[in-house]
Write a protein that holds these residues in place. Structure first.
Motif, PDB file in Angstrom:
ATOM      1  N   LEU A 111       0.985  -1.282   0.011  1.00  0.00           N
ATOM      2  CA  LEU A 111       0.081  -0.239  -0.031  1.00  0.00           C
ATOM      3  C   LEU A 111       1.039   1.510   0.132  1.00  0.00           C
ATOM      4  CD1 LEU A 111      -2.814  -1.257   2.526  1.00  0.00           C
ATOM      5  CD2 LEU A 111      -2.657  -1.836  -0.089  1.00  0.00           C
ATOM      6  N   GLY A 112       2.401   0.800   0.520  1.00  0.00           N
ATOM      7  CA  GLY A 112       3.288   1.928  -0.432  1.00  0.00           C
ATOM      8  C   GLY A 112       3.389   2.579   1.063  1.00  0.00           C
ATOM      9  N   ASP A 113       4.156   4.245   0.945  1.00  0.00           N
ATOM     10  CA  ASP A 113       4.607   5.421   1.991  1.00  0.00           C
ATOM     11  C   ASP A 113       3.450   5.648   2.258  1.00  0.00           C
ATOM     12  OD1 ASP A 113       5.430   6.139   0.388  1.00  0.00           O
ATOM     13  OD2 ASP A 113       7.397   6.303   1.110  1.00  0.00           O
ATOM     14  N   SER A 114       3.389   7.354   2.555  1.00  0.00           N
ATOM     15  CA  SER A 114       2.292   8.571   2.805  1.00  0.00           C
ATOM     16  C   SER A 114       2.702   8.959   1.760  1.00  0.00           C
ATOM     17  CB  SER A 114       1.953   9.346   3.542  1.00  0.00           C
ATOM     18  OG  SER A 114       3.990   9.595   4.104  1.00  0.00           O
ATOM     19  N   GLU A 115       3.321   9.110   0.929  1.00  0.00           N
ATOM     20  CA  GLU A 115       3.611  10.152  -0.287  1.00  0.00           C
ATOM     21  C   GLU A 115       2.815   9.395  -1.352  1.00  0.00           C
ATOM     22  OE1 GLU A 115       7.462  11.882  -1.836  1.00  0.00           O
ATOM     23  OE2 GLU A 115       7.811  10.113  -2.723  1.00  0.00           O
ATOM     24  N   HIS A 154      -1.700   8.282  -5.125  1.00  0.00           N
ATOM     25  CA  HIS A 154      -2.888   7.236  -5.196  1.00  0.00           C
ATOM     26  C   HIS A 154      -3.979   7.194  -5.291  1.00  0.00           C
ATOM     27  CE1 HIS A 154      -4.634   2.559  -4.840  1.00  0.00           C
ATOM     28  NE2 HIS A 154      -4.908   2.643  -6.152  1.00  0.00           N
ATOM     29  N   ARG A 155      -3.881   8.781  -3.359  1.00  0.00           N
ATOM     30  CA  ARG A 155      -5.512   8.694  -3.462  1.00  0.00           C
ATOM     31  C   ARG A 155      -5.976   9.989  -4.081  1.00  0.00           C
ATOM     32  NH1 ARG A 155      -7.982  12.766  -1.616  1.00  0.00           N
ATOM     33  NH2 ARG A 155      -9.436  12.983   0.792  1.00  0.00           N
ATOM     34  N   ASN A 156      -5.545  10.751  -4.472  1.00  0.00           N
ATOM     35  CA  ASN A 156      -5.166  11.282  -6.152  1.00  0.00           C
ATOM     36  C   ASN A 156      -6.502  11.015  -7.201  1.00  0.00           C
ATOM     37  OD1 ASN A 156      -4.926  13.112  -3.820  1.00  0.00           O
ATOM     38  ND2 ASN A 156      -2.951  14.133  -4.673  1.00  0.00           N
ATOM     39  N   LEU A 180      -9.686   4.804  -0.813  1.00  0.00           N
ATOM     40  CA  LEU A 180      -9.049   3.391  -0.819  1.00  0.00           C
ATOM     41  C   LEU A 180     -10.144   2.773  -0.515  1.00  0.00           C
ATOM     42  CD1 LEU A 180      -6.716   2.016  -1.771  1.00  0.00           C
ATOM     43  CD2 LEU A 180      -5.670   2.359   0.807  1.00  0.00           C
ATOM     44  N   ARG A 181     -11.136   2.548   0.362  1.00  0.00           N
ATOM     45  CA  ARG A 181     -12.506   2.134   1.251  1.00  0.00           C
ATOM     46  C   ARG A 181     -13.423   1.770  -0.591  1.00  0.00           C
ATOM     47  NH1 ARG A 181      -9.393   1.163   4.134  1.00  0.00           N
ATOM     48  NH2 ARG A 181     -10.259  -0.688   3.289  1.00  0.00           N
ATOM     49  N   ARG A 184      -7.041  -4.156   2.619  1.00  0.00           N
ATOM     50  CA  ARG A 184      -7.375  -4.654   4.087  1.00  0.00           C
ATOM     51  C   ARG A 184      -8.243  -3.608   4.587  1.00  0.00           C
ATOM     52  NH1 ARG A 184      -7.269  -8.891   5.367  1.00  0.00           N
ATOM     53  NH2 ARG A 184      -7.299  -8.299   7.362  1.00  0.00           N
ATOM     54  N   GLY A 185      -9.264  -4.309   5.254  1.00  0.00           N
ATOM     55  CA  GLY A 185     -10.674  -2.785   5.828  1.00  0.00           C
ATOM     56  C   GLY A 185     -10.324  -2.077   6.952  1.00  0.00           C
ATOM     57  N   LEU A 186      -9.599  -2.280   7.315  1.00  0.00           N
ATOM     58  CA  LEU A 186      -9.038  -0.836   8.111  1.00  0.00           C
ATOM     59  C   LEU A 186      -7.822  -0.411   7.795  1.00  0.00           C
ATOM     60  CD1 LEU A 186      -7.861  -3.806  11.099  1.00  0.00           C
ATOM     61  CD2 LEU A 186     -10.336  -2.388  10.781  1.00  0.00           C
ATOM     62  N   ASP A 187      -8.246   1.229   8.183  1.00  0.00           N
ATOM     63  CA  ASP A 187      -7.654   2.626   7.796  1.00  0.00           C
ATOM     64  C   ASP A 187      -6.167   2.385   8.113  1.00  0.00           C
ATOM     65  OD1 ASP A 187      -9.891   3.245   6.767  1.00  0.00           O
ATOM     66  OD2 ASP A 187      -9.887   5.392   8.341  1.00  0.00           O
ATOM     67  N   TYR A 188      -5.035   1.872   8.999  1.00  0.00           N
ATOM     68  CA  TYR A 188      -4.340   1.741   9.569  1.00  0.00           C
ATOM     69  C   TYR A 188      -3.151   1.311   8.895  1.00  0.00           C
ATOM     70  CZ  TYR A 188      -5.183  -2.008  12.737  1.00  0.00           C
ATOM     71  OH  TYR A 188      -5.572  -3.366  12.432  1.00  0.00           O
ATOM     72  N   TYR A 189      -3.416  -0.102   8.045  1.00  0.00           N
ATOM     73  CA  TYR A 189      -2.410  -0.475   6.851  1.00  0.00           C
ATOM     74  C   TYR A 189      -2.127   0.742   5.901  1.00  0.00           C
ATOM     75  CZ  TYR A 189      -3.924  -4.183   8.951  1.00  0.00           C
ATOM     76  OH  TYR A 189      -4.117  -5.973   9.609  1.00  0.00           O
ATOM     77  N   ASN A 190      -0.388   0.508   5.554  1.00  0.00           N
ATOM     78  CA  ASN A 190       0.622   0.772   4.590  1.00  0.00           C
ATOM     79  C   ASN A 190       1.605   0.000   4.530  1.00  0.00           C
ATOM     80  OD1 ASN A 190       2.731   1.462   6.784  1.00  0.00           O
ATOM     81  ND2 ASN A 190       1.215   2.890   7.769  1.00  0.00           N
ATOM     82  N   HIS A 191       2.636   0.598   3.335  1.00  0.00           N
ATOM     83  CA  HIS A 191       3.785  -1.057   3.130  1.00  0.00           C
ATOM     84  C   HIS A 191       2.428  -2.155   3.095  1.00  0.00           C
ATOM     85  CE1 HIS A 191       7.136   2.040   2.595  1.00  0.00           C
ATOM     86  NE2 HIS A 191       6.858   2.069   3.563  1.00  0.00           N
ATOM     87  N   THR A 192       3.622  -3.470   3.686  1.00  0.00           N
ATOM     88  CA  THR A 192       2.759  -4.315   3.997  1.00  0.00           C
ATOM     89  C   THR A 192       1.334  -4.907   3.911  1.00  0.00           C
ATOM     90  OG1 THR A 192       5.163  -5.204   3.621  1.00  0.00           O
ATOM     91  CG2 THR A 192       3.786  -6.808   3.746  1.00  0.00           C
ATOM     92  N   ALA A 193       1.317  -5.523   2.573  1.00  0.00           N
ATOM     93  CA  ALA A 193      -0.528  -5.950   3.225  1.00  0.00           C
ATOM     94  C   ALA A 193      -0.797  -7.213   2.464  1.00  0.00           C
ATOM     95  CB  ALA A 193      -1.853  -5.137   2.620  1.00  0.00           C
ATOM     96  N   PHE A 194      -1.216  -7.804   3.324  1.00  0.00           N
ATOM     97  CA  PHE A 194      -1.345  -9.349   3.197  1.00  0.00           C
ATOM     98  C   PHE A 194      -2.606 -10.291   3.639  1.00  0.00           C
ATOM     99  CE2 PHE A 194       0.854 -10.115   7.155  1.00  0.00           C
ATOM    100  CZ  PHE A 194      -0.295 -11.142   7.676  1.00  0.00           C
TER     101      PHE A 194
END
Length: 423
Positions: free
Chosen positions: A167-171, A176-178, A204-205, A258-268
């Motif tokens: 999901l990448g870092d904040s940058e 991606h959000r935009n 993203l949701r 993933r279904g939660l807002d706090y994820y970034n970088h690795t998701a699985f």
């Protein structure tokens, strides 16, 4: 009609609880090997923890939480997931100051979500989860994934699929959000009200929406992979390299959200591919959540973890017809004949139990034949027979139920002689 169990809950009866205990013990032993320590947090927390931690745009917060006010007017919520509580405890107890870092924790506990009950899904369910806090090393991402896969494999599951994404870092996420907003905004009126509300708050949701899953814009939505900056790509490549080195097979899926807002970088997610398991195949999910501790008022703390439902795990075991090697039977059953002998076996059973053996006796004053039937049902390895005559002569008969061999032992030294037979 009598009072019945609430919808979405279950009673775990003898015969079932042994399965749960075996799974939990296997998880605890695996965590011991990986050096994760157990943490136990409250079943309810202040509602704000989940609003800030899980995210107010998630289905969990908007639709599924059990929230109430206590007598002091405080808003409390039965925990719907484990990570927010663990991170709250990590901050509150200043575990970031512990000399041993990263802090590696696991939990096994009940969670609560108001959702439609279905096979393997309940409103009260049990999660096993781990959290590794304090390291940005991609190797610990691989370690978390390896532990999750190892648990399923050690329990005998074979038809598994590990799916990963970044999901990448904040940058990267901002870019991606935009792109998602620009993609969905012209036709957002064709989507459900939840998606319309999420467009500006957290687009993203939208990708995780179950109602609009088949909408054509979903299939052409911008992929996060195309917006990963160099740092995020390098990180993800390192995680994948570690998994390859560990010979852990995986599938990349750029649509995994993933279904939660706090994820970034690795998701699985780990999925079951067992035939007949059901439409919902996910067994476990997790990922990295750098920034969660800061959002809860703590210091900068990278973190990663996963959680799995034990109910779903058991359903997968059933789908693959896996029988767990749960120890059956007892060491000794006392059959008594006569009042004095029946009273004396109370002491003998107590002494054997204190010596570490599993023991049962008759408490219903049944005939000898019925007592032997009870011993058979309990799969007793030995049956000790004591009658009033044997008691008067300080003797007791011991029968090996597997061989049928029977010996007469001195009552005074029976406990020691029984121990030698088991050595």
């Amino acid at each position: 009609m009598g009072i019945q169990i609430p919808r979405g809950t279950q009673d775990l009866l003898p015969g079932q609880t042994e399965i749960w205990q075996y799974i939990e013990n296997t998880a605890r032993e695996l965590c011991r090997r990986y050096q994760y320590k157990e943490i136990r947090t409250p079943i309810f927390e202040h509602t704000e923890l989940f609003l800030r931690g899980v995210g107010d745009t998630t289905d969990i917060v908007q639709k599924e939480m059990y929230t109430f006010q206590d007598r002091g007017g405080r808003d409390l919520t039965l925990r719907p997931e484990g990570t927010a509580s663990v991170v709250r405890s990590y901050i509150e107890n200043k575990m970031f100051g512990h000399p041993s870092q990263p802090v590696k924790l696991y939990y096994i506990g009940q969670m609560f979500r108001y959702e439609r009950p279905q096979a393997g899904r309940f409103r009260q369910f049990v999660q096993f989860g781990i959290e590794a806090l304090g390291s940005k090393d991609p190797a610990i991402d691989a370690e978390v994934l390896a532990l999750a896969m190892s648990l399923y494999q050690e329990l005998g599951l074979k038809k598994l699929k590990l799916v990963i994404n970044s999901l990448g870092d904040s940058e990267s996420r901002i870019a991606h959000r935009n792109a998602l907003i620009n993609h969905f905004e012209p036709r957002i009126g064709e989507f459900c009200s939840d998606c319309q509300n999420r467009l500006q708050k957290n687009p993203l949701r939208i990708l995780d929406c179950k109602k609009d899953h088949d909408h054509e814009l979903m299939k052409t939505a911008p992929s996060i992979i195309d917006y990963l900056n160099e740092e995020s790509r390098t990180y993800f490549d390192k995680v994948k390299q570690h998994l390859t080195d560990l010979e852990i097979e995986f599938v990349e899926d750029p649509t995994l959200v993933r279904g939660l807002d706090y994820y970034n970088h690795t998701a699985f997610e780990i999925m079951s591919e067992a035939e007949g398991f059901g439409a919902i195949t996910t067994l476990a999910g997790g990922g990295r959540y750098n920034g969660l501790a800061e959002s809860l008022g703590g210091p900068e703390t990278p973190g990663i973890g996963f959680a799995l439902s034990i109910e779903r795990l058991i359903a997968a075991l059933q789908a693959e017809n896996v029988e767990l090697p749960i120890e059956q039977g007892i060491d000794c059953y006392f059959v008594s004949l006569g009042d004095a002998a029946r009273d004396y076996t109370v002491k003998l059973a107590y002494q054997l139990r204190n010596s570490g053996f599993t023991v049962e006796k008759d408490y219903l004053d049944r005939k000898v034949k019925a007592q032997f039937k009870s011993a058979d049902r309990l799969e007793a390895r030995y049956v000790a027979v004591l009658g009033d005559d044997e008691l008067a002569n300080n003797k007791i008969n011991l029968k090996n139920m597997a061989t049928g061999e029977q010996v007469e032992l001195d009552l005074a030294t029976f406990i020691e002689q029984f121990k030698k037979l088991q050595a």
